[in-house]
Design a protein around this motif. Sequence first.
Motif, mmCIF file in Angstrom:
data_model
loop_
_atom_site.group_PDB
_atom_site.id
_atom_site.type_symbol
_atom_site.label_atom_id
_atom_site.label_comp_id
_atom_site.label_asym_id
_atom_site.label_seq_id
_atom_site.Cartn_x
_atom_site.Cartn_y
_atom_site.Cartn_z
ATOM 1 N N ARG A 126 1.091 -1.336 0.049
ATOM 2 C CA ARG A 126 0.059 -0.077 -0.066
ATOM 3 C C ARG A 126 1.005 1.147 -0.180
ATOM 4 N NH1 ARG A 126 -0.907 3.744 3.169
ATOM 5 N NH2 ARG A 126 0.302 2.643 5.017
ATOM 6 N N ARG A 127 0.622 2.590 -0.851
ATOM 7 C CA ARG A 127 1.397 3.627 -0.687
ATOM 8 C C ARG A 127 -0.064 4.880 -0.704
ATOM 9 N NH1 ARG A 127 3.203 8.020 0.080
ATOM 10 N NH2 ARG A 127 4.704 8.871 -0.939
ATOM 11 N N SER B 151 5.418 0.922 -16.038
ATOM 12 C CA SER B 151 7.178 0.264 -15.675
ATOM 13 C C SER B 151 8.069 0.707 -14.331
ATOM 14 C CB SER B 151 8.186 -0.045 -17.060
ATOM 15 O OG SER B 151 7.494 1.529 -17.354
ATOM 16 N N ASP B 152 7.384 1.392 -14.498
ATOM 17 C CA ASP B 152 7.812 2.699 -13.403
ATOM 18 C C ASP B 152 6.672 3.312 -12.477
ATOM 19 O OD1 ASP B 152 8.929 3.946 -11.152
ATOM 20 O OD2 ASP B 152 9.898 5.161 -12.883
ATOM 21 N N PRO B 153 6.447 2.569 -11.056
ATOM 22 C CA PRO B 153 4.993 3.233 -10.134
ATOM 23 C C PRO B 153 4.481 4.492 -9.946
ATOM 24 C CG PRO B 153 6.517 1.555 -8.872
ATOM 25 C CD PRO B 153 6.729 1.257 -10.310
ATOM 26 N N ALA C 84 4.353 10.937 -6.976
ATOM 27 C CA ALA C 84 2.877 12.713 -6.417
ATOM 28 C C ALA C 84 2.841 12.635 -4.987
ATOM 29 C CB ALA C 84 1.822 12.642 -7.396
ATOM 30 N N LEU C 85 3.092 12.131 -4.054
ATOM 31 C CA LEU C 85 1.791 11.489 -3.262
ATOM 32 C C LEU C 85 2.922 12.002 -1.606
ATOM 33 C CD1 LEU C 85 0.797 7.893 -3.206
ATOM 34 C CD2 LEU C 85 -0.825 10.797 -4.202
ATOM 35 N N GLY C 86 2.822 12.658 -1.625
ATOM 36 C CA GLY C 86 3.160 13.582 0.094
ATOM 37 C C GLY C 86 3.587 11.617 0.802
ATOM 38 N N PRO C 87 4.578 12.646 2.234
ATOM 39 C CA PRO C 87 4.748 11.436 3.598
ATOM 40 C C PRO C 87 3.640 10.412 3.733
ATOM 41 C CG PRO C 87 4.746 13.856 3.888
ATOM 42 C CD PRO C 87 4.880 13.805 2.570
ATOM 43 N N GLU C 88 3.605 9.192 4.409
ATOM 44 C CA GLU C 88 3.247 8.766 5.013
ATOM 45 C C GLU C 88 3.244 8.340 6.477
ATOM 46 O OE1 GLU C 88 1.299 5.347 4.087
ATOM 47 O OE2 GLU C 88 1.729 5.732 2.031
ATOM 48 N N PRO C 89 1.967 9.057 6.476
ATOM 49 C CA PRO C 89 2.210 9.116 8.501
ATOM 50 C C PRO C 89 2.384 8.599 9.034
ATOM 51 C CG PRO C 89 -0.281 9.289 7.422
ATOM 52 C CD PRO C 89 0.803 9.487 6.107
ATOM 53 N N LEU C 90 2.086 7.391 8.755
ATOM 54 C CA LEU C 90 3.000 6.613 9.801
ATOM 55 C C LEU C 90 4.366 6.423 9.790
ATOM 56 C CD1 LEU C 90 -0.030 3.640 10.090
ATOM 57 C CD2 LEU C 90 0.152 5.977 11.514
ATOM 58 N N ASP C 91 4.698 6.632 8.371
ATOM 59 C CA ASP C 91 6.468 6.225 9.197
ATOM 60 C C ASP C 91 6.717 6.610 9.704
ATOM 61 O OD1 ASP C 91 6.075 4.693 6.520
ATOM 62 O OD2 ASP C 91 7.218 6.335 5.075
ATOM 63 N N ASP C 92 8.267 6.374 9.605
ATOM 64 C CA ASP C 92 9.417 6.377 10.999
ATOM 65 C C ASP C 92 9.527 7.923 10.826
ATOM 66 O OD1 ASP C 92 8.697 4.083 12.801
ATOM 67 O OD2 ASP C 92 10.528 3.591 12.421
ATOM 68 N N GLY C 93 9.911 8.359 9.378
ATOM 69 C CA GLY C 93 10.369 9.356 9.168
ATOM 70 C C GLY C 93 9.736 10.552 9.377
ATOM 71 N N PHE C 94 7.992 10.553 9.283
ATOM 72 C CA PHE C 94 7.160 11.280 9.049
ATOM 73 C C PHE C 94 7.835 12.291 10.667
ATOM 74 C CE2 PHE C 94 3.032 12.924 9.584
ATOM 75 C CZ PHE C 94 3.183 14.340 8.293
ATOM 76 N N PHE D 91 0.084 16.752 -0.341
ATOM 77 C CA PHE D 91 0.858 16.808 1.405
ATOM 78 C C PHE D 91 0.641 15.973 2.279
ATOM 79 C CE2 PHE D 91 -0.306 18.823 5.502
ATOM 80 C CZ PHE D 91 0.303 19.625 5.734
ATOM 81 N N ILE D 92 -0.212 14.968 2.583
ATOM 82 C CA ILE D 92 0.236 13.694 3.293
ATOM 83 C C ILE D 92 -0.899 12.703 3.085
ATOM 84 C CG2 ILE D 92 -1.394 14.226 4.959
ATOM 85 C CD1 ILE D 92 -0.051 13.344 7.102
ATOM 86 N N ALA D 93 -0.779 11.602 2.335
ATOM 87 C CA ALA D 93 -1.361 10.149 1.964
ATOM 88 C C ALA D 93 -1.898 9.351 2.651
ATOM 89 C CB ALA D 93 0.222 9.689 0.581
ATOM 90 N N GLY D 94 -3.035 9.321 2.612
ATOM 91 C CA GLY D 94 -3.690 8.421 3.000
ATOM 92 C C GLY D 94 -4.855 9.219 3.807
#
Length: 275
Positions: free
Chosen positions: A62-63, A126-128, A134-144, A169-172
């Motif tokens: 999922r992204r 071929s390249d997702p 174009a998506l913003g950051p994953e809110p649950l990622d450690d890097g966020f 701006f933020i994905a999901g």
Amino acid sequence: MPELPEVECIARGLREGTQALPPLPGQRIVRASLRWQRHIAQPPPNTFRRRIRGRTILDVRRRGKFLVFPLDEGTMLIHLRMSGDLEMAPRGSPPGLYDRTVFFFEAPWELRFSDARKFGKVHLLSDPQDVLGALGPEPLDDGFTAKKFAARLAQYRRMLKPLLLDQHFIAGLGNIYVDESLHRAGIHPLRRSDSLQVDEVHALWRSIRASLRTGLRHNGASIDWVYRGGSFQNRFRVYQRAGKPCSRCITPIERIVVAQRGTYLCPRCQPEKAR
DNA sequence: CACGAGACCTGTTCGC
DNA sequence: TGCGAACAGGTCTCGT
């Protein structure tokens, strides 16, 4: 329908399978049935049909709100939009009324993309990154981190509600989790992104992650007849609770319209303050 | 740049 | 009972 937690649960279910259904990874597609060709965002439907044939699904990820299917050649993306659902089914079982795109496998199974409102989209790339980039950051990622969130918020002078719905701006996040997060943080949806105090930014950051995690813990939200299995709808603080008492202060929940979306808030816990 | 309106679709629920 | 309006978990495009 589905926002980050619901899409994540669907991805998990397909990846792991159930007692009755096999895991999706490893399945080889022999044919795709395109009953609503406009589901296919790219490439053109005939090319899609030709290229998808013979591909093996390697994984389900999922992204943002996209389901990501890495293939032995290329990557397929599916976006469920408002009314989409994905379900593995045994070959020959009674089809759903809204099955629009169906993938038939070598083994006696099929993957059905049902979608009453026909808003869903399928990409074969071929390249997702062409789409996901174009998506913003994953809110649950450690890097966020709260710090990064603060910096991002300060880049704009927009109303919070539409900004948080903006996948660049933020994905999901979608309509449910934005309203739930803002209530949890005690912030009014019309506040400007650059007007938040440091403690408010931190509260919002924490609230977004807590709302999503709570949603995940309850297998997402199941409203109406689409997406079954979740129970987060029983724990909504504000979403679709107009007139009912706020769980924190008893004040009746209000419904307003922001960016053409129904928006729920507690006028006492989420004061409009200085916008 | 930020925002509102309209499109894309079908189904369900609400109000008269 | 019937019928139109409003509403639904999303996102894009256009005009101001």
